[in-house]
Design an enzyme around this catalytic site. Structure first.
Site, PDB file in Angstrom:
ATOM      1  N   ASN A  72       0.812  -1.224   0.000  1.00 43.22           N
ATOM      2  CA  ASN A  72       0.000   0.000   0.000  1.00 43.22           C
ATOM      3  C   ASN A  72       0.844   1.273   0.000  1.00 43.22           C
ATOM      4  OD1 ASN A  72       0.976  -0.168   2.607  1.00 43.22           O
ATOM      5  ND2 ASN A  72      -0.957   0.308   3.601  1.00 43.22           N
ATOM      6  N   HIS A  73       2.134   1.146  -0.221  1.00 43.90           N
ATOM      7  CA  HIS A  73       2.998   2.323  -0.275  1.00 43.90           C
ATOM      8  C   HIS A  73       2.832   3.035  -1.617  1.00 43.90           C
ATOM      9  CE1 HIS A  73       5.787   0.278   2.877  1.00 43.90           C
ATOM     10  NE2 HIS A  73       4.709   0.818   3.417  1.00 43.90           N
ATOM     11  N   SER A  96      -7.551  11.887   0.036  1.00 43.19           N
ATOM     12  CA  SER A  96      -6.746  11.894   1.252  1.00 43.19           C
ATOM     13  C   SER A  96      -7.150  13.134   2.039  1.00 43.19           C
ATOM     14  CB  SER A  96      -5.251  11.935   0.912  1.00 43.19           C
ATOM     15  OG  SER A  96      -4.849  10.752   0.257  1.00 43.19           O
ATOM     16  N   HIS A 152      -5.790   6.514  10.625  1.00 45.50           N
ATOM     17  CA  HIS A 152      -4.598   6.666   9.777  1.00 45.50           C
ATOM     18  C   HIS A 152      -4.890   6.533   8.293  1.00 45.50           C
ATOM     19  CE1 HIS A 152      -4.503   2.365   9.002  1.00 45.50           C
ATOM     20  NE2 HIS A 152      -3.304   2.405   8.470  1.00 45.50           N
ATOM     21  N   GLY A 153      -6.046   6.016   7.918  1.00 50.47           N
ATOM     22  CA  GLY A 153      -6.333   5.830   6.496  1.00 50.47           C
ATOM     23  C   GLY A 153      -7.698   5.208   6.309  1.00 50.47           C
ATOM     24  N   LYS A 190       3.142   3.461  -7.666  1.00 49.41           N
ATOM     25  CA  LYS A 190       3.134   2.356  -6.702  1.00 49.41           C
ATOM     26  C   LYS A 190       4.186   1.322  -7.079  1.00 49.41           C
ATOM     27  CE  LYS A 190      -0.618   1.096  -4.647  1.00 49.41           C
ATOM     28  NZ  LYS A 190      -0.644   1.925  -3.426  1.00 49.41           N
TER      29      LYS A 190
END
Length: 506
Positions: free
Chosen positions: A227-228, A410, A429-430, A505
């Site tokens: 997921n980075h 985001s 956090h997400g 990604k």
């Protein structure tokens, strides 16, 4: 596996009078020291209920739903107040992802647990602003996306652009962003707007194994996979103009860069090494855990202190990673727009950790206590005038960076006093996963996901095509629901929202 409840799990969960707060009563599992607290709205609670229903159909499964994991954490020695779940919570290793738990440093039995930090130590997010607007980058969007993809090392086996030997690595692991400033990869002001100034003072590279160092030495300055991501984003909505202005955000369509990465193989190996050590040491300290994934040791033990020193080193490695990718992003923008990064106002708004354990002071029963706060898949959310909030943000509170998915929003939030009282100064956090990676690959179409991104004019570059399905928006909870749940509960405040225009990604 111990602690299978005799009655339906739902019997132990009750809604409170506080907005979006549910409690897990003692008794769900044996020997709970404190209650569980879950922050979810009705829609997100349905996802937890589905997870529970799946588990109750087959209680012999090795899978544990997040609610059970939250209860299990409440059994650990030295825990105070509550085992807390935030709205992006989902099942993880030992601790669920989205769990906050704090342990009393004055209690000699209080523990530290690698499962409460996670394998990707100091996985976190950095946000960089620019003085560009969408109309400035639109004609060059594909060119800029490709250049960023070429510049930033991505993917599982990616190697960093920083040539590093053993001596350099040891220095970097101890100094964090101070090392980046010394080597010319960071501006001095970058570290001022970074959690802990980008340097863990616990760090001691002597407690990082040779194997972990070997994994890290080639990965410094790399994005990684899963997921980075690195994203070019534009400001979509501004909710709190005064706070946004303090961050250099004044208008919609302003361009920012968000980088989400962690400590790569080095952090993973440190966590693995610590879990092995702690499993061996639990007999020595007469610790019995309800789930072996909760392997732990007293904070003040030799093993506990060794882990904190190694974990601090991994934190520093992660801050160096995000700093070196900031350096590369600045280079790419400078090349495309033929201006210096300084002229483009490419300043770091903030950098936060999502996986960390830290010694902090909090009020417990009216007294200031020193606690070891584990945040796994959660973000520090300190209020205005807190001494650990940067000078730039004393009047608005700490910026909180919430990553969405590659096709959704985001957010930037701000911390407040309610979070200090309710969640040890923590918030979400997400988005939090809704589908497993396997389920995403089996149910989503590669072309469908790409076409949806294309319809939204989002450019994408990905090193591994399977990640398109694994990281598709449908694989995650709705980040807007997650953020709104925290806002309505009063544990963080919405500041502004961003939407992606380019995604890179691994």
């Amino acid at each position: 596996m111990k602690g299978i409840p005799k009655r339906p799990i739902s019997n132990y969960i009750e809604k409170t009078n506080e907005t979006n707060l549910y409690k897990i009563r003692k008794g769900l599992v044996n020997e709970m020291n404190v209650e569980g607290h879950i922050y979810v709205n009705e829609k997100l609670k349905t996802l937890l209920d589905e997870e529970i229903a799946t588990y109750e159909l087959n209680k012999n499964s090795t899978f544990l739903p997040a609610v059970m994991q939250i209860a299990n954490v409440s059994t650990l020695p030295g825990i105070v107040k509550a085992s807390i779940a935030l709205p992006d919570v989902h099942a993880g290793y030992g601790f669920s992802i989205g769990n906050v738990a704090a342990f009393d440093m004055d209690n000699e039995k209080a523990i530290v647990s690698p499962g409460g930090v996670g394998f990707d130590i100091n996985c976190g997010v950095r946000l960089i602003r620019t003085n560009l607007f969408y109309e400035d980058i639109k004609p060059k969007q594909e060119e800029l996306t490709q250049l960023l993809f070429n510049h930033i090392p991505v993917g599982v086996g990616s190697q960093g652009f920083i040539l590093c030997n053993q001596e350099n690595l040891d220095d970097a692991l101890c100094l964090g962003m101070d090392w980046c400033v010394k080597e010319g990869y960071s501006w001095i002001e970058d570290k001022l707007n970074c959690e802990d100034n980008g340097r863990s003072l616990y760090a001691d590279s002597n407690f990082v194994s040779i194997r972990a160092k070997k994994r890290g030495i080639t990965q410094m300055g790399t994005l990684g996979a899963g997921n980075h991501y690195a994203e070019i984003q534009i400001v979509d909505q501004i909710y709190d103009k005064k706070s946004a202005k303090l961050m250099g955000i004044e208008k919609k369509n302003q361009v920012c860069i968000m980088i989400h990465s962690g400590s790569r193989g080095l952090g993973h190996q440190i966590a693995t090494d610590a879990l092995i050590d702690m499993e061996k040491s639990m007999n020595k300290y007469k610790i019995n855990v309800i789930d072996k994934q909760l392997a732990c040791t007293p904070i003040h033990s030799k093993e506990g202190q060794n882990y904190l020193k190694a974990m601090g080193s991994a934190c520093n490695f992660a801050w160096i990673n995000r700093s070196s990718m900031t350096f590369l992003a600045r280079q790419a923008f400078s090349k495309i727009f033929n201006q210096s990064p300084d002229d483009l106002d490419m300043h770091v708004i903030y950098d936060v950790s999502h996986n960390i354990a830290k010694i902090e002071e909090h009020y417990i029963d009216g007294k200031i206590k020193k606690l070891l706060v584990h945040r796994k898949g959660s973000t520090r959310a300190f209020p205005p005038f807190h001494p650990l909030v940067p000078l730039d943000y004393q009047y608005c509170g700490q910026p909180i960076l919430i990553g969405g998915t590659m096709g959704t929003y985001s957010y930037v939030l701000t911390g407040n006093e309610k979070a200090m009282q309710a969640t040890f100064g923590s918030t979400c956090h997400g988005a939090g996963r809704a589908l497993s990676r396997n389920k995403s690959r089996n149910t989503l179409s590669y072309l469908d996901v790409l076409n949806k991104l294309k319809e939204q004019n989002i450019s994408i570059r990905v090193a591994s095509p399977k990640l398109i399905m694994e990281e598709a928006p449908e694989s995650y909870k709705n980040v807007c629901d997650v953020v709104q749940t925290c806002h309505d509960a009063g544990i963080s405040n919405k500041c502004f929202r961003l939407k992606p225009v380019a995604v890179i990604k691994g």
